[in-house]
Design a protein around this motif. Sequence first.
Motif, PDB file in Angstrom:
ATOM      1  N   GLY A 298       0.782  -1.232   0.000  1.00 49.88           N
ATOM      2  CA  GLY A 298       0.000   0.000   0.000  1.00 49.88           C
ATOM      3  C   GLY A 298       0.813   1.280   0.000  1.00 49.88           C
ATOM      4  N   ALA A 299       2.118   1.186   0.305  1.00 53.27           N
ATOM      5  CA  ALA A 299       2.956   2.382   0.272  1.00 53.27           C
ATOM      6  C   ALA A 299       3.662   2.546  -1.064  1.00 53.27           C
ATOM      7  CB  ALA A 299       3.992   2.332   1.401  1.00 53.27           C
ATOM      8  N   SER A 300       3.425   1.616  -1.991  1.00 55.86           N
ATOM      9  CA  SER A 300       4.037   1.710  -3.313  1.00 55.86           C
ATOM     10  C   SER A 300       3.371   2.809  -4.121  1.00 55.86           C
ATOM     11  CB  SER A 300       3.895   0.378  -4.042  1.00 55.86           C
ATOM     12  OG  SER A 300       2.530   0.100  -4.320  1.00 55.86           O
ATOM     13  N   ALA A 301       3.954   3.111  -5.271  1.00 63.77           N
ATOM     14  CA  ALA A 301       3.406   4.172  -6.118  1.00 63.77           C
ATOM     15  C   ALA A 301       1.987   3.849  -6.561  1.00 63.77           C
ATOM     16  CB  ALA A 301       4.306   4.385  -7.326  1.00 63.77           C
ATOM     17  N   VAL A 302       1.725   2.584  -6.885  1.00 66.71           N
ATOM     18  CA  VAL A 302       0.373   2.182  -7.285  1.00 66.71           C
ATOM     19  C   VAL A 302      -0.535   2.072  -6.067  1.00 66.71           C
ATOM     20  CG1 VAL A 302      -1.010   0.342  -8.321  1.00 66.71           C
ATOM     21  CG2 VAL A 302       1.151   1.007  -9.374  1.00 66.71           C
ATOM     22  N   GLY A 303      -0.068   1.339  -5.060  1.00 64.14           N
ATOM     23  CA  GLY A 303      -0.899   1.103  -3.878  1.00 64.14           C
ATOM     24  C   GLY A 303      -1.320   2.369  -3.178  1.00 64.14           C
ATOM     25  N   SER A 304      -0.436   3.359  -3.110  1.00 64.98           N
ATOM     26  CA  SER A 304      -0.765   4.608  -2.420  1.00 64.98           C
ATOM     27  C   SER A 304      -1.896   5.351  -3.120  1.00 64.98           C
ATOM     28  CB  SER A 304       0.465   5.505  -2.313  1.00 64.98           C
ATOM     29  OG  SER A 304       0.968   5.838  -3.601  1.00 64.98           O
ATOM     30  N   VAL A 305      -1.957   5.251  -4.438  1.00 65.55           N
ATOM     31  CA  VAL A 305      -3.048   5.892  -5.176  1.00 65.55           C
ATOM     32  C   VAL A 305      -4.345   5.109  -4.983  1.00 65.55           C
ATOM     33  CG1 VAL A 305      -3.855   6.648  -7.449  1.00 65.55           C
ATOM     34  CG2 VAL A 305      -1.439   6.842  -6.861  1.00 65.55           C
ATOM     35  N   VAL A 306      -4.254   3.776  -4.964  1.00 67.98           N
ATOM     36  CA  VAL A 306      -5.449   2.956  -4.741  1.00 67.98           C
ATOM     37  C   VAL A 306      -6.074   3.283  -3.390  1.00 67.98           C
ATOM     38  CG1 VAL A 306      -6.335   0.607  -4.471  1.00 67.98           C
ATOM     39  CG2 VAL A 306      -4.625   1.089  -6.229  1.00 67.98           C
TER      40      VAL A 306
ATOM     41  N   LYS B 209      13.923  -5.706  -3.883  1.00 67.32           N
ATOM     42  CA  LYS B 209      14.119  -6.365  -2.599  1.00 67.32           C
ATOM     43  C   LYS B 209      12.780  -6.551  -1.901  1.00 67.32           C
ATOM     44  CE  LYS B 209      18.781  -4.563  -1.849  1.00 67.32           C
ATOM     45  NZ  LYS B 209      19.639  -3.681  -1.035  1.00 67.32           N
ATOM     46  N   GLU B 210      12.684  -7.580  -1.059  1.00 68.76           N
ATOM     47  CA  GLU B 210      11.435  -7.838  -0.339  1.00 68.76           C
ATOM     48  C   GLU B 210      11.063  -6.612   0.472  1.00 68.76           C
ATOM     49  OE1 GLU B 210       9.425 -11.026   2.775  1.00 68.76           O
ATOM     50  OE2 GLU B 210      11.538 -11.163   2.278  1.00 68.76           O
ATOM     51  N   GLY B 211       9.866  -6.109   0.234  1.00 70.60           N
ATOM     52  CA  GLY B 211       9.432  -4.896   0.904  1.00 70.60           C
ATOM     53  C   GLY B 211       9.862  -3.634   0.198  1.00 70.60           C
ATOM     54  N   GLY B 212      10.706  -3.770  -0.847  1.00 74.53           N
ATOM     55  CA  GLY B 212      11.131  -2.618  -1.630  1.00 74.53           C
ATOM     56  C   GLY B 212      12.041  -1.694  -0.843  1.00 74.53           C
ATOM     57  N   ASN B 213      12.117  -0.432  -1.265  1.00 79.47           N
ATOM     58  CA  ASN B 213      12.931   0.556  -0.568  1.00 79.47           C
ATOM     59  C   ASN B 213      12.377   0.800   0.829  1.00 79.47           C
ATOM     60  OD1 ASN B 213      14.803   1.843  -2.786  1.00 79.47           O
ATOM     61  ND2 ASN B 213      12.806   1.576  -3.737  1.00 79.47           N
ATOM     62  N   GLU B 214      13.277   1.061   1.767  1.00 76.50           N
ATOM     63  CA  GLU B 214      12.827   1.376   3.120  1.00 76.50           C
ATOM     64  C   GLU B 214      12.063   2.690   3.153  1.00 76.50           C
ATOM     65  OE1 GLU B 214      13.027  -0.344   6.135  1.00 76.50           O
ATOM     66  OE2 GLU B 214      13.439  -1.963   4.745  1.00 76.50           O
ATOM     67  N   ALA B 215      12.472   3.638   2.315  1.00 73.15           N
ATOM     68  CA  ALA B 215      11.798   4.929   2.286  1.00 73.15           C
ATOM     69  C   ALA B 215      10.470   4.821   1.548  1.00 73.15           C
ATOM     70  CB  ALA B 215      12.680   5.972   1.606  1.00 73.15           C
ATOM     71  N   ALA B 216       9.451   5.480   2.093  1.00 71.27           N
ATOM     72  CA  ALA B 216       8.142   5.481   1.444  1.00 71.27           C
ATOM     73  C   ALA B 216       8.181   6.380   0.222  1.00 71.27           C
ATOM     74  CB  ALA B 216       7.076   5.970   2.427  1.00 71.27           C
ATOM     75  N   GLY B 217       7.357   6.070  -0.756  1.00 72.31           N
ATOM     76  CA  GLY B 217       7.255   6.906  -1.943  1.00 72.31           C
ATOM     77  C   GLY B 217       7.828   6.234  -3.168  1.00 72.31           C
ATOM     78  N   LYS B 218       7.495   6.784  -4.319  1.00 71.44           N
ATOM     79  CA  LYS B 218       7.930   6.220  -5.596  1.00 71.44           C
ATOM     80  C   LYS B 218       9.413   6.517  -5.837  1.00 71.44           C
ATOM     81  CE  LYS B 218       7.804   4.564  -9.759  1.00 71.44           C
ATOM     82  NZ  LYS B 218       9.270   4.444  -9.792  1.00 71.44           N
TER      83      LYS B 218
END
Length: 369
Positions: free
Chosen positions: A186-194, A352-361
């Motif tokens: 949900g913190a990804s670029a797509v998920g945050s918009v959803v 990486k699993e969970g992506g970048n530690e920092a939130a945002g695209k």
Amino acid sequence: MHTENPRVVFKERPGTGIPVPGEHVVFERSHSIDLDGVPLNGGFLTKTLMLSPEPFMRERMRDLCIPSYSTHAVLGDPLVSFGLVVVLRSEKEGINPGDHLYGLTPWEVYTVQPYIHGRSKYDPAEAPDYTYDVDALELQIVPDPKGAFPWSRYFSVLGAPGLTAFCGFEGCADAKAGETIYVSSGASAVGSVVIQLAKAKGLKVIASAGADSKVEYMRALGADVAFNYKTTPIVEVLREHGPLDIYWDNVGGKTVEAAIEYSRVHARLIMCGCISEYAIGPEERYGIKNTGLIFKKRLRVEGFLAPELAPRLAPRFYAEMPVLVAEGKITAKEHITEGLENGPAAMAAVLKEGGNEAAGKPVILVATE
């Protein structure tokens, strides 16, 4: 006079696992370009300002014998992803020096467009019927926001991630006020918009991510229930806060299994991505064990690709979303990495699993104007 033209090259197919910077994906300074004299052949010369590392880039690095929804990346050529470029010279009608364009472009500082060297050999007659010709997407002129929002918004809410979220939600969710949606990543670029689209429709939103900082970000976006799936079991959250009317999938695997388990009868499962599988082999993929519930609960499972829904929904997206962003009603955050030389590491971090530690695209800042 020749000018240095650094680039990031796809050097070797990684097999399974995350591409290793300097081995599979390499930053090079050996190329140069004559900015004043390079032939344009009816096209136009651009300077790259920003680039977007994306999970789909890993999918394109797969072995040539493996079919998928995307065409293959080409060894020896620059990586290709969404980018923001500015036009320096042009012989193409309707495109002028100073214009800003967004779309697929190679990972190099200067490019004669349209870029054709990195196009895979795509034959619709030989490809599976679910393969989409990624290289067919073209650069589009984007208006100068004139301070209403930063250019980087074209990589999140106003770019491919935002369009993907809008097309999938408006085209597949059939959402109604009062329903409950679970958004993975949900913190990804797509998920945050959803999350924001769902809240605007009056839905209860459950959202997960892989870092506590991202949990706080999802709460700030309006998620009613936000949690770190690495420290809190998904099934516990869905058992307490479900059942689900809609599930938005960005990850695949065990998360889908949990969503199926805690869905209502006639729930809708929207399959947008599967980042848990992009860097592993078929034998390592998680086998979902409760698919029998799909028919028992009469669930609707629907996958989509934004380019297929865009002809119908993109006009609404481009008419509505920039206004909402300028008014602050839809927000976004970008995580900026400076320098094309840091591009290989930025792309690896996305996978990486969970992506970048920092939130945002994640966005790579290549150059200023």
